[in-house]
Scaffold this active site. Structure first.
Site, PDB file in Angstrom:
ATOM      1  N   TYR A  26       0.904  -1.018  -0.059  1.00 19.14           N
ATOM      2  CA  TYR A  26       0.039  -0.040  -0.119  1.00 19.14           C
ATOM      3  C   TYR A  26       0.928   1.173   0.168  1.00 19.14           C
ATOM      4  O   TYR A  26       0.659   2.250   0.726  1.00 19.14           O
ATOM      5  CB  TYR A  26      -1.017  -0.057   1.125  1.00 19.14           C
ATOM      6  CG  TYR A  26      -1.518  -1.263   1.444  1.00 19.14           C
ATOM      7  CD1 TYR A  26      -2.869  -1.395   0.631  1.00 19.14           C
ATOM      8  CD2 TYR A  26      -1.346  -2.252   2.148  1.00 19.14           C
ATOM      9  CE1 TYR A  26      -3.519  -2.743   0.990  1.00 19.14           C
ATOM     10  CE2 TYR A  26      -1.960  -3.376   2.547  1.00 19.14           C
ATOM     11  CZ  TYR A  26      -3.061  -3.891   1.905  1.00 19.14           C
ATOM     12  OH  TYR A  26      -3.853  -4.764   2.073  1.00 19.14           O
ATOM     13  N   GLU A  47       1.509  -1.140  -4.812  1.00 15.82           N
ATOM     14  CA  GLU A  47       0.181  -0.257  -4.792  1.00 15.82           C
ATOM     15  C   GLU A  47      -0.702  -0.746  -5.811  1.00 15.82           C
ATOM     16  O   GLU A  47      -0.074  -1.071  -7.128  1.00 15.82           O
ATOM     17  CB  GLU A  47       0.537   1.212  -4.681  1.00 15.82           C
ATOM     18  CG  GLU A  47      -0.504   2.156  -5.102  1.00 15.82           C
ATOM     19  CD  GLU A  47      -1.517   2.155  -3.714  1.00 15.82           C
ATOM     20  OE1 GLU A  47      -2.538   1.714  -3.938  1.00 15.82           O
ATOM     21  OE2 GLU A  47      -0.906   2.383  -2.419  1.00 15.82           O
ATOM     22  N   ASP A  93       0.595  -0.013   5.131  1.00 12.79           N
ATOM     23  CA  ASP A  93      -0.021   1.012   5.629  1.00 12.79           C
ATOM     24  C   ASP A  93      -1.465   1.044   4.893  1.00 12.79           C
ATOM     25  O   ASP A  93      -1.725   1.696   3.840  1.00 12.79           O
ATOM     26  CB  ASP A  93       0.604   2.224   4.964  1.00 12.79           C
ATOM     27  CG  ASP A  93       0.096   3.553   5.409  1.00 12.79           C
ATOM     28  OD1 ASP A  93      -1.034   3.785   6.215  1.00 12.79           O
ATOM     29  OD2 ASP A  93       0.568   4.868   5.087  1.00 12.79           O
ATOM     30  N   CYS A 120      -4.630   4.054  10.331  1.00 10.86           N
ATOM     31  CA  CYS A 120      -5.309   5.265  10.403  1.00 10.86           C
ATOM     32  C   CYS A 120      -6.732   4.785  11.244  1.00 10.86           C
ATOM     33  O   CYS A 120      -7.522   5.664  11.245  1.00 10.86           O
ATOM     34  CB  CYS A 120      -5.687   5.820   9.198  1.00 10.86           C
ATOM     35  SG  CYS A 120      -6.530   4.914   7.853  1.00 10.86           S
TER      36      CYS A 120
END
Length: 172
Positions: A26, A47, A93, A120
């Site tokens: 990612y 990605e 991530d 997050c």
């Protein structure tokens, strides 16, 4: 400034000596991959967004980073395929939804010494850590970063290291 601190923490947690191959899943435009590449033998970014990979390649070129590789691929499939190369450190991530079951399975099978998990979303982070701790990893260190002042959002960096079964059993 906080993003730079987060990247520095991720690099610190990766524990790089210059001899490692690092896989960054990612990776977006490669910002974290490039920070890792300064301290690794090879840094590989993955990605699924083609434009992000093109930006990552341009960023590596602009910064003279010749020890980087970037691939446009699904994270789980890429982790399985690249594990054959010998991955020493994994960095993830993921989006707010966290890791998918196929990515968890690929991480568990990869044999990396360390996983640096950047999140997050505290809820999916907790879920994913529990799944990884059912395998050979344990959470060793954790640090939170407030990149979005005056909101409820926080970024968290967690270091997961290989542990033997005895280490895991002692903590229970």
């Amino acid at each position: 400034a906080q993003a730079e601190r987060l990247y520095a923490c991720a690099v610190d947690y990766a524990g790089l000596t210059g001899e490692e191959t690092v896989l960054d899943l990612y990776c977006g435009a490669g910002t974290i991959t490039l920070a890792l590449a300064e301290h690794a033998k090879t840094a590989i970014g993955v990605e699924i967004v083609p434009e992000a990979i093109e930006n990552a390649k341009r960023n590596a070129l602009r910064n003279g980073m010749e020890n980087t590789e970037f691939f446009c691929a699904d994270a789980g499939q890429a982790a399985q395929r690249l594990a054959k190369r010998g991955i020493d450190v994994l960095v993830v991530d993921p989006p707010r939804k966290g890791l998918t079951p196929d990515v968890i399975a690929a991480l568990l099978a990869c044999g990396a010494k360390r996983i640096v998990y950047i999140s997050c979303n505290p809820a999916t982070l907790a879920r994913d850590l529990a799944l990884l701790e059912a395998g050979p990893y344990r959470a060793d260190r954790c640090r939170a970063f407030d990149l979005f002042p005056r909101t409820g959002h926080v970024e968290t960096v967690v270091l997961m290291s290989e542990s033997c079964a005895l280490d895991r059993d002692v903590g229970k």
